[in-house]
Design an enzyme around this catalytic site. Sequence first.
Site, PDB file in Angstrom:
ATOM      1  N   LYS A   1       0.399   4.789   8.169  1.00 54.58           N
ATOM      2  CA  LYS A   1       1.058   5.237   7.264  1.00 54.58           C
ATOM      3  C   LYS A   1       0.105   5.157   6.000  1.00 54.58           C
ATOM      4  O   LYS A   1       0.178   6.390   5.377  1.00 54.58           O
ATOM      5  CB  LYS A   1       1.878   3.746   6.715  1.00 54.58           C
ATOM      6  CG  LYS A   1       2.298   3.744   5.394  1.00 54.58           C
ATOM      7  CD  LYS A   1       2.702   2.305   4.918  1.00 54.58           C
ATOM      8  CE  LYS A   1       1.127   1.605   4.760  1.00 54.58           C
ATOM      9  NZ  LYS A   1       1.478   0.387   3.924  1.00 54.58           N
TER      10      LYS A   1
ATOM     11  N   LYS B   1      -7.322   1.807  -3.491  1.00 55.16           N
ATOM     12  CA  LYS B   1      -6.853   1.270  -2.261  1.00 55.16           C
ATOM     13  C   LYS B   1      -6.719   2.324  -1.319  1.00 55.16           C
ATOM     14  O   LYS B   1      -6.972   2.248  -0.093  1.00 55.16           O
ATOM     15  CB  LYS B   1      -5.512   0.501  -2.475  1.00 55.16           C
ATOM     16  CG  LYS B   1      -4.945   0.095  -1.075  1.00 55.16           C
ATOM     17  CD  LYS B   1      -5.546  -1.154  -0.461  1.00 55.16           C
ATOM     18  CE  LYS B   1      -5.489  -1.650   1.011  1.00 55.16           C
ATOM     19  NZ  LYS B   1      -4.071  -2.366   0.931  1.00 55.16           N
TER      20      LYS B   1
ATOM     21  N   THR C   1       1.040  -1.084   0.035  1.00 54.07           N
ATOM     22  CA  THR C   1       0.076  -0.029  -0.170  1.00 54.07           C
ATOM     23  C   THR C   1       0.850   1.204   0.029  1.00 54.07           C
ATOM     24  O   THR C   1       1.648   1.587   0.944  1.00 54.07           O
ATOM     25  CB  THR C   1      -0.784  -0.053   1.277  1.00 54.07           C
ATOM     26  OG1 THR C   1      -1.547  -1.250   1.286  1.00 54.07           O
ATOM     27  CG2 THR C   1      -1.798   1.214   1.348  1.00 54.07           C
TER      28      THR C   1
END
Length: 1214
Positions: A402, A328, A250
């Site tokens: 993150k 995503k 990701t």
Amino acid sequence: MDPVGSDDSRKTKMVIELLKGIHFVASVEAISLGVQAGIHPWILYDIISNAAGNSWIFKNYIPHLLQGNQIKDNFLNVSLQDLGAVLDTAKSLIFPLPLLAAAHQQFLAGSRHADADGLKVWERVLGIQIMDAANAETYSPELLATQVCAKSKRTNKIGFIGLGAMGFGMATHLLKSDFRVHGFDVYKPTLSRFENAGGLVRNSPAQVSKEADVLVVMVTNEVQAESVLYGVDGAVSALPPGSSIVLSSTVSPAFVSSLELRLRNENKGLKLIDAPVSGGVKRASEGTLTIMASGADEALEHAGSVLSALSEKLYVIKGGCGAGSGVKMVNQLLAGVHIASAAEAMAFGARLGLDTRILFDDIKDSEGTSWRSHRFRMFENRGPHMVDSDYTPLSALDIFVKDLGIVARECASRRVPLHISTVALQLFLSGSASGWGRLDDSAVVKVYETLTGVKVEGKLAVMSKNKALESLPPEWALDPLDDIRRLDNNLKTLVVLDDDPTGTQTVHDVDVLTEWNVESLAEQLRSRPKCLFILTNSRALSSDKASALIKDICQNLCTAAKSVGNNDYTVVLRGDSTLRGHFPEEPDAAVSVLGEMDAWIILPFFLQGGRFTIDDVHYVADSDRLIPAGDTEFAKDASFGYKSSNLREWVEEKTKGRIPASSVSSVSIQLLRNGGPAAVCEHLCSLHKGSTCIVNAASDRDMAVFAAGMVQAELKGKRFLCRTAASFVSARIGIISKDLILPKDVGISKGKSGGLIVVGSYVPKTTKQVEELKLQCDHNLRTIEVSVERLAMKSAEEREEEISDAAELADVYLRTCGDTLVMSSRELITGKTPDESLDINYKVSSGLVEIVRRIKTSPRYILAKGGITSSDIATKALEAKRAKIVGQALAGVPLWQLGPESRHPGVPYIVFPGNVGDSKALAQVVKCWARPLKLSSTKELLADAERGGYAVGAFNVYNLEGIEAVIAAAEEQKSPAILQIHPGALKQGGTPLVACCISAAEQATVPVTVHFDHGSSKQELMEVLELGVDSVMVDGSHLPLKENISYTKYISSLAHAKGMAVEAELGRLSGTEDDLTVQDYEAKLTDVNKAQEFIDKTGIDALAVCIGNVHGKYPASGPKLRLDLLKNLYELASKNGIFLVLHGASGLPKELVKDCIKLGVRKFNVNTEVRQAYMDILKSPRTDLVHVMAAAKEAMKAVIADKMHLFGSAGKAN
């Protein structure tokens, strides 16, 4: 209407409104970010509504907006009002709601655009043209994926970098799909695991890449991706021309776009597929991930076979590299907000005083839930972590630091104001800064807990036992045990495989086998017993060994049953009532031999241990409280720990999801009490074959109702495998309860050795019980504490020394009549794994076994505390192959009589479970079974004599020979006796003589007490009272009546305060005793009238009367006793509850003695004849002093024995 329930409903509604408001604003912000990133909003909707970013609001409201419709009339204003009310409540409670506050601000901003409606409001607030994007031509990402995969040619050479939790699952699934996979990870143990799974291990990204057609990169973040691709020994330089990189990490869309450009500049024809994944560790290993892939058609087709193998849902997103990461990113925005909002909601609910478990159930079925598709349940997944305070990392909190950080960078670069996700990021950052970054992401709730002091953890409520039981329906009226007993000959034999000996705690007159060869089993089954216990002690074994053992026993059982033609048996796996043990391994093992059952029955109710199951929740009673089993110390067991108190959930937990809670059937208390056995039978017969059924119960009648219903189902041909506690066994065989077993019931009222108590159990309850035992029994308890560290962790030499010393000391203590406690030291040493903990337990238990094996003295009784300990002591130390369950020493504490083959045949063996009884229970049993210091008091001796119509002899003693003569005669004649000390003897023998008498009385196996006679000195009597005798005679007969009363009363008050009996004399005997002479003219008969006053004012227990009896020898004319006076005195004594004593029994004709006994004399003083026997021995020369002592003892014993028969006390020792 219940006002409390109504208030809880209002509060719950506020929490749900909080979630709806946050979810709505987050949904609009997410769509806006996606549109700005070039993703078609309907594509986003289709993907996210089946992924982790979904919520009820997203699923149901976003379509309305994208179609240009209103959600509800006046939606903005109503929402604004509802959210404002929640914020006002939070403010009054001084409770921060940052996410809701941000959502509320967005609604405020929207309310300024009253002229617009639907999506146009939010376009103006966010400055994004969403409607135009929604109306643009769309496509099917799944259809594109199908087309790509159809064109893809299978490639076999795969490189894989990043074998973390997700990466390892993905890589090993590729191996299972017949790809050749080279793997690399910086963590060496993971590489070893991968190699064991069949992977090829390489030492650097470059080595992994040099032969790869497709390289999958699954690292944590952009920094790591940069490092493995372009760092030292990086992959890019080693990749063959034309190969493809699948980037599944990701990362931001901007990073992907930049990476694609850099790869193009390598001029090697390297292709990049942007392919972030979603779904979790389990789905990674199953190859059922959701993958959002983007890139050039050529790249997608080249890696299509790999993407297909890893995914259940594969989406190909148009827009080039970065589009997949864009989807995503939007999904993670929503997922992160949903976790953070769940934390805010649950914490706020806790602050409102709501039961968070109930709140969780209410939210997951409401419009406030999130990730609710057929496979994805975000709130239902994270909520339990918060409620259980279980932050075992499945997805670390730092991952959302993150991922939401990526969102923050993208929204800044694209000028999209995202208020909700920005606040959510700050919450995750706060959690990371607090040191919780590596915990599960649900630990973000700890931010709220730390700020506000609330506790979200929602333990099942601790209930009042009385209130809980009173709230249940009335019990079934009829006793089903009568029906079970009537069916006795038609019932299957109940074969109980007991994982420790404590399962015998509710039965009696049943055999226990500690061996299970075919011959032993056949011998038992041949007689068609109602019940048979087989002690497996499997709880002490590892899971694999326990399973193998159960299979072995079941195979032998099948063989034995066939050999004797008795195939009618039901197997019960008797387990711990606090849910510890090898489940489901043991039932699985049994079924593998016995065949599939109609149902497994889970029934841990155990009344004596305080174990109740109500509304499917298993409780452990503690005084008047019912504590959910998962919240007790038993649930923290190093080998068999668990979290769930709800038995359905416990089954799912222990089977690791193989048997879902939703599939577990339940027999409710309502069914038991309203429907009776017939309803139970109907329920059991309706179950699908192979079902699991848990049983609620709160009384023995409930247990009997279930047992009767199960019997009916068995008679209809149904087969069941039962995992139960002890109560079910007694109900199933219709056992009739009997009184607790006492020492006298097994013939050990008093023995010559002490009892042996062995404690190995480590549950806190046992430790408390041991502390209380030592506190209550310290005066007669010898304690040997065996070091666990030396037994389990030190050298063989130190272990042997510890065992040898303990065994030697225990032998000495037992021989000297001391009850002996051998206990493992209380520090709990556990291993790093359950198997290591079991190994330590084995070493400790085997050490205790060896200690007991080396003890040569046969104990008065043996008590073993703890299941594993009691099993090993019985089978290995005592070498018992079978035993008879006699009954219970205490409720829930079975007592066995060991078989003739054991090392101590016939010795009572008390099996004391580690989890039974309150803190005083162990002390209660030990005190009951301890060798009594005195079998009786003087007053009790005389009371027994009164009831039995006999008298007790009080024999004057002067030395050791006299004491031994009295004890020996009493034990041989089984007669009670009194060791009597005269002032003259005390003057010569002093305190040692008294101590010798007391010690001899304590060690006697018949009731013997110590009495001080003729205490005519106050000072002397006061000193004697401190020496521990059982009774004294206050002799004030020489004083005027008033002074005699005063003197006697004073000593009586002192003696009674110490529990001593008092005898006094009214009247005066003539004659000489031990140089004390009373002349005839001083003698006086007892006056009946004065006796009443004397008794009333002194409070004495026994009256020595003068009816013509004398001390010493009677005149030649013989004794002249006033039996008429004795009769009157007895009537007086009987009316006042005191006993009559006659001094001067020596020389009285036997018939006269018997007449006196008939007229109420209960104690005769004997001196002259016994002393004369001693003196006569001295006239005959002996060669050695010890010969004189032996002869004197025998001569006195003969006289004493004769008197015992004369007094009628022989054979009367209790």
